[in-house]
Scaffold this active site. Sequence first.
Site, PDB file in Angstrom:
ATOM      1  N   ASP A 536       0.848  -1.195   0.000  1.00 34.38           N
ATOM      2  CA  ASP A 536       0.000   0.000   0.000  1.00 34.38           C
ATOM      3  C   ASP A 536       0.885   1.248   0.000  1.00 34.38           C
ATOM      4  OD1 ASP A 536      -2.484   1.485   0.270  1.00 34.38           O
ATOM      5  OD2 ASP A 536      -1.666   2.022   2.233  1.00 34.38           O
ATOM      6  N   HIS A 539       4.756   4.158  -3.282  1.00 38.73           N
ATOM      7  CA  HIS A 539       5.664   5.223  -3.737  1.00 38.73           C
ATOM      8  C   HIS A 539       6.169   6.087  -2.599  1.00 38.73           C
ATOM      9  CE1 HIS A 539       1.528   6.571  -3.887  1.00 38.73           C
ATOM     10  NE2 HIS A 539       1.975   7.747  -3.505  1.00 38.73           N
ATOM     11  N   ASP A 637      -9.691   2.378  -5.043  1.00 42.23           N
ATOM     12  CA  ASP A 637      -9.512   3.818  -4.792  1.00 42.23           C
ATOM     13  C   ASP A 637     -10.237   4.668  -5.837  1.00 42.23           C
ATOM     14  OD1 ASP A 637      -7.763   3.282  -2.742  1.00 42.23           O
ATOM     15  OD2 ASP A 637      -6.020   3.238  -4.061  1.00 42.23           O
TER      16      ASP A 637
END
Length: 1542
Positions: A536, A539, A637
Site C-alpha cells: 500500500d 511510492h 480507490d
Amino acid sequence: MISNSPVAKMGHSKQIRILLLNEMEKLEKALFRLEQGFELQFRLGPTLQGKAVTVYTNYPLPGETFNREKFHSLEWENPVEKEDDSDKYCKLNLQQAGSFQYYFLQGNEKSGGGYIVVDPILHVGADDHVLPLDCVTLQTFLAKCLGPFDEWESRLRVAKESGYNMIHFTPLQTLGLSRSCYSLADQLELNPDFSRPNKNYTWNDVGQLVEKFKKKWNILCITDVVYNHTAANGKWIQEHPECAYNLVNSPHLKPAWILDRALWHLSCDIAQGKYKEKGVPASVENDHQMNCIRKIIWEDIFPKVRLWEFFQVNVHKAVEQFRALLTQENRKIATKPDPKQHLKIIQDPEYRRLGCTVDMNIALATFIPHDNGPAAIDECCNWFCKRIEELNSEKHQLINCHHEQAVNCILGNVFYERLAGHGPKLGPVTRKHPLVTRYFTFPFEKMTLSAEEAMIHLPNKACFLMAYNGWVMGDDPLRNFAEPGSEVYLRRELICWGDSVKLRYGNKPEDCPYLWAHMKKYTEITATYFQGVRLDNCHSTPLHVAEYMLDAARKLQPNLYVVAELFTGSEDLDNIFVTRLGISSLIREAMSANNSHEEGRLVYRYGGEPVGSFVQPCLRPLMPAIAHALFMDITHDNECPIVHRSEYDALPSSTVVSMACCASGSTKGYDELVPHQISVVSEERFYTKWNPAALPSDTGEVNFQSGIIAARCAINKLHQELGAKGFIQVYVDQVDEDIVAVTRHSPSIHQSIVSVSRTAFRNPKTSFYSKEVPQMCIPGKIDEVVLEARTIERNTDPYKKDENSINGMPNITVDIREHIQLNESKIVKQAGVATKGPNEYIQEIEFENLSPGSVIIFRVSLDPHAQVAVGILRNHLTQFSPHFKSGSLAVDNSDPILKIPFAFIASKLTLAELNQVLYRSESEEREDGGGCYDIPNWSSLKYAGLQGLMSILAEIRPRNDLGHPFCDNLRSGDWMIDYVSNRLISRSGNIAEVGKWLQAMFFYLKQIPRYLIPCYFDAILIGAYTTLLDIAWKQMSSFVQNGSTFVKHLSLGSVQMCGVGKFSSLPHLSPSLTDIPYRLNEITKEKEQCCVSLAAGLPHFSSGIFRCWGRDTFIALRGLLLITGRYLEARNIILAFAGTLRHGLIPNLLGEGTHARYNCRDAVWWWLQCIQDYCKMVPNGLDILKCPVSRMYPTDDSVPLSAGTLDQPLFEVVQEVMQRHMQGIQFRERNAGPQIDRNMKDEGFNITAGVDEETGFVYGGNRLNCGTWMDKMGESDRARNRGIPATPRDGSAVEIVGLSKSAIRWLLELSKKNIFPYHEVTVKRHGKVVTVSYDEWNRKIQDHFEKLFYVSEDPSDVNEKHPNLVHKRGIYKDSYGASSPWCDYQLRPNFTIAMVVAPELFTAEKAWKALETAEKKLLGPLGMKTLDPDDMVYCGIYDNALDNDNYNLAKGFNYHQGPEWLWLIGYFLRAKLYFSKLMGPETTAKTVHLVKNVLSRHYVHLERSPWKGLPELTNENGQYCPFSCETQAWSIAAILETLYDL
C-alpha cells in the site's frame, strides 16, 4: 560480446539472456525481467574488452539463502581455450524469485551495475499446477465488509463463481478510530470484528480458509501490507512514540506544529461564530468568505505565531557575545579572512525561538577593528549587528515565501472540501470537520496557544505530538517529506490523512529497533498465511524499509506475488521501485482512460507483442522491459465508473481490459453495478452472498442474473485460457470512436480470439450513438462466437441503497450467449466471405445489434488450406529449432527435396559456392547478368546472397519492426521470395539444390496469410543461413573451428572476398597441375579453369579488371586464406601471379595478366612474404617451390603466352626476382600516356628499382610516381596537383626494406639446407660479373638498418644526415634517401610492418619507444593515422569528390596524409605483442589488454555493419568515411592475423 546475429543459435531451447556490461553504465533505472529457469550471462561490452573485470551479485549461491548485503564474485567461463576471450561470460542459473543486484569492478574501481527481477511462479489447485502471471484475474474485497468470519465463504463464493482466480483483501488487522481500511491500530492482531461473542477467530483460521481456496477453489489470496503509517490511537504507538515523527526526534517540525495549532484554534473560533464580523461565518460558501479567511491568516495568525523567530538569531545576545570576544585580553589576532567563508545563520538543532547562532570565528575574521580603542570596537560591533539583522531579514523573507504557499494550500483545501462540485461538501466548520485537517496529534486537554507552545520543549509531552501521514502532489517519491530539509508540513503542502501517524524508521533497524521488529513480525504473519502482498502507498514507503520487509516475507514465501500501485508519474521512477523491490505486477487503471481510444492504447501498451512478430532466438540480449501489469478496470480507490461513464460501459470496458496480455483485475461491486464508490473509510455494510436462486430484488444475494456477473465469468475464463495457451500476440483496432476490437493471437497454432466491444463512456440514454456500425473485416475462418453479450434493462424496481448490504442496480443485467455458431448470433446481421488473395479469406461482418454496452467475441482460425501449409512449414523448421514443434504437421506428399535434411544438401557446397549463396555485391552480380534486390521506399540489399537479407533482418527482428519497408514488400507480393530461390536455381549444381529446397519451402510460405509471411520467411532464412555458416566453418582450419565468435565472423570475410566470377580473373595455371578446379563454360561448353580470386574490397574493387590487385591480394592472403586453412586456393593465387612476373616485378593491377600494370615496387615483396608464410604454415608447404609456373612473359618484351607453353618451377621465378633487383630494374610502362593513366606526368611512367650496394636496401621510384601502397596521384587542375603524387615515398621505403630482409633471411636459411638451390645472386656491374651471396646481403641490411632508419634520441648522432629535419626523436624513418629528404622524417605507421616481418632489425627498447609514440600519435579507434597529426599537411578527412584550391586536399589528395587505415592497426598490434614479450611479463599483460580493447571496436563494427566486414579506412577519430570500401580484404585479414598471434 554478444552478436545480434542469428548465429546465436536457434538450436537449443534453454532461454538464455545476455547482459552486456559497459564501463560506467549505471542501469539502476532499467528494468530487466527474467523468469525462473532462465540463464543470465554477463558478457563484456566493447568498452571493457581486455580489461580485468569482476562481476559481483547477491543472487545466492546454490543451497544458500538470500542475503541482500552478501555479494560474491562470479567465475568467468571462456568457451574458447585461448587468449582471445571475447566470448567469455559469467552466468547465473535463475531458480529463485525476487530482486537481485549486480555490480562490477574494473580492477578495484566500481564501474557499473544494476538490478534484475525474477518473476515468481504461482501454484494453485490440488495438483499444484502453475498459474501464469498473465492468467491472473483478481478481485479486491474490503475486508471489513465481509462480516463475521463464518460468513466469509458465502460472500467470497461470488468471486469463485465469477471466474476470478485471485482475491485481494484489504488489511485484516484491527482498524483505528477512523475505520479506514488502511489505518491499522494493531498490525499483529486479527480484526476482532470478524469474531462472534461466543467464537474467537485467529490467523490460523484465516490461513486454513486461504489454503482451502487455493486447493479446492483454485484461488490464491493476497493482502495489503501498510508500512508507512499506523492509526494514531494504536496502543503500541502510544507506548513507543519514538516510532513516529514527533517533536523530540524531529524538532524541525516545531514551527509547523505551532502553525497547525494556530489554525486549529482559528477553526474552533470560526465554528463558534467568533469571526462572523470579519466576514467568515461557520458555513463557508463563497469566494468573498475565502478572501476574508486569507486576510485573517495574514493579519491575525502569522503575526501572532512569528514563525520566522525559529530561524533567526537573537541580535542583542550575539552582539554582546561578539563584543566580549573582541575585548578579551589575550584574543588571538584574527587570521586573514577566508574569502570562501561567509557569515551565515547556523540553525538551532532544537528549534527554539531566536535560538540560532553564527560562527564567531568567521565573525572575528570578517569584522576587524582598526585599533583597540572603544570607538573602533563599537563601530565593529555595529557592523556585526547590521550583518546579523540582514541575515535575520533574509530568514524573514524566506518564511514569508513559505507563508504564501501555506495560505494558498489552506484555501485550496477549503475550496475542495466545502465549495467544489466534485468535492465532499462538508458543510459548516465544526470540531469534527475543522477548517483544515490537522497535521499533528494533540492528545491533551484544551488550552491556549501559548500554553501549548510551552509543551514543545518538554520531552515527556512533546514526544506525543506526532505528525500525521498523507501525500504530496508532484513530490519526489524518493524523498521522505517528513525528514529535515523538507518544508512540506510548514508550507501546508501535505494532503493529510488525519487518522494515521507517519512512521519513522531511520536508515537501519538499529535506528528504531521496536518499529523494525514490529513491522517484520507483521510481514511474517502476512507471508505465512497469504501467497502475495499488495504494497500500500508504495511510492512513499522508504525503499530500504520495503526491501527489508520483503526479504523477510520471501524467506517464508519464496514465490511471493508482489503487486503495487505507483503514482510517481514517471516510468524511470516506477522502475526504481520495481527493480529494488522485485514487484511482480504494477497495478494499472483503465479508469485513467478518458475515451475508448485511450483504453485500447493501454491494452496494447501493457503486454504482448504485435501479431505476426518474428521468432526471437533463445539466446539473445536482455532488453529493458516495462513492468508487468495488473490491469484493472477499476481499483478500490477509483471513483465509480457508473457515475463517471455509465452503467452500460461496465461490460465493454471490462472486456477490453480482460483482453490485455497481462494480469487483469476488478473490485468487488463493479460486477454487481454498485452505482457509487464503496468507501474504504465510511462503508460499513456487508457484501452480498451467492445464491443461485436469488431474485433481482434480493439486495443481500447475487447470482448469474445479477449485473454483469455472467459475462464476467465468461471473460475471466477466456482471459485465463488466452494466458495459459500462449496467445501472446496482440492487435488493437479502433473501429470507430466507441468500438474497440482487440485480437489475441497464438503464434504457434495461429488461432485468434477477436473481441469487439462497443463502449459507453457517455450514457446511451442521454447521448447520441449512431445506429450505423462500421463493417468489420476479420481475416481467416470464424469457428465460433465464444461469447456475445448485451447490457439490457429489465423490469424491476430501480436501485435503492440498501441499509445492510452493498447492493447493485437490479434493473440492469446482461443478455449473454456462449459458444454459438455465427448464424445463431443476434448481434451479427450477416457474414460474407471475401478473398483478399490466393489462400487468404476475410470474413466481412455486418452488425445489427451492437448497441452501446455490447460485446461479441469470435474464435478465428486460419483458412484450413493455410493452416495445413503453416503446419508443414513448422514441421520442416523443427530441424533448426524445437520452438516450431507445437503446431507442426507431418505430411508425406510434400516435395521430395524436403525429405532431405537441409544440412545434408548444404554440406555439398564448396566455400567458392558459398560465396555465391551468401554474398556477392551488385557489381559481381551484374557480371552474371543479375543484381541485388531493391526494396521500394528503402534501398537495395548490400548482397544478392542470403547475407543481404540477413543484415536487414538482424536490424528489424530484435525490434520487431513489422512496419519496415522490407516487411511491407514481403506482405505485398512474392517478388523477394522468388528472387531468393530463383537466383540460386539458375546457377545449376549444388547451388541450385539449395535454391530448390528454398523454393519447396516457399511453396508453403506463399499459402499462408500475408501478415505471417515476414515471420516465417525470417525463420526459413535463419535456419538455412546458420546451417550454411556452419558448413563454411567446417571447411576451414581448426583455428577457426575452435575460435571465438569474433574469429568465426572475421573468417567469413574469406568467403565474402574469395569467389569465381563469370569471367576468370586469374591468368590460367599450368595444365600440369593436377588439382585445379574446372567448370564447363556455359557458352563454349568447354572445360575451363575456375580458380578463386581475391577481391580487394567491396563494393568498389569486386569485379572486372578492378577486382584483383597484386599488393592487396598478398597483404590479405595470409589472413584470409592461410589462417583459415584454404591452402589450395592460396597456392593457386601465388602461382597465378608468379606467371605474370615481368621486369622482376609482380603487377599492381592484375587485369587478368594481359592488362597488367607493373607500376608498384612493393607487391613483389608481399608476394615473396606469402610464399614464405605458405611454406611455414601449410603441411609440406615447401613443395610449392617445385610447382610449375606457366610464364606469361618469359622475357620483358615477349607477347603473352598461353598456360603450359613455358613452365618453370617456382624457385626459379623467386631467384629471378632477386637477380633482377640486384641487377637494377629500369623500364618505361607499356602504352605510357593518358590511355593507361590520365593523371600521370610523363616522367612518372619511368619505373626504377634496385639494391644499394653499400646498405643492401632495396630502393626505387622517383618524385613523380608512387610505387608503394600510399599511391595517391593528384587529379585536380584547380589546385594544381594533377600528376603529382601525394606520397612518392621514393628511395628505400621502410616496409619494403623489412619485407626484402625477411625474404633474404628466409632464402638464406633454405639455401643452407639446400632446399633452395641458389646461395647468391650474380649480376653484371661495369662489364664484370659480380656475385653477392644471400649471407652478405642479409648482413648488409642488418648492419645498416638501425644506423640509418632510427632517429636517435641523441641530437649529435653522426649517422644523422639531416639533423635540421628531425621532427620527432626515438622513431623510425618512413623511408631513407627520398628525393625530398624531409619525407624520410615523417612519422607514419609503415615501420610497424617491418617490425612484424623482420623483427631482428630492431633493438627491443628502441622499437618499444617508437611503438609508444605511434600509439600516442597515430592510433585511432579502428585504424592508424597515416600521418603524424603534428605534421603541417595532416588532414584526417578524405573527400574524393571535393575539388577546390587547396593543394593538399583537392580530389582526395590527402588519401594517405591522415585518414585512418585499418590494415595497419593489425601490424601495429602484432608488433606491440612481439616486442612486449621482450620487455617482460607485466608489459606483455598490459599489451594483451590493449589489443583486446582495440579489437573489441572492430568486433562491434563487424557486428553492426550490414556488409559484415571491416572498412578500408575511416576519417579521423574513427568517423565514417563515405568514400571508403565498406569491407576490405586486407582490413579483415590484418585483424584475423592479430587474433592468430594473440
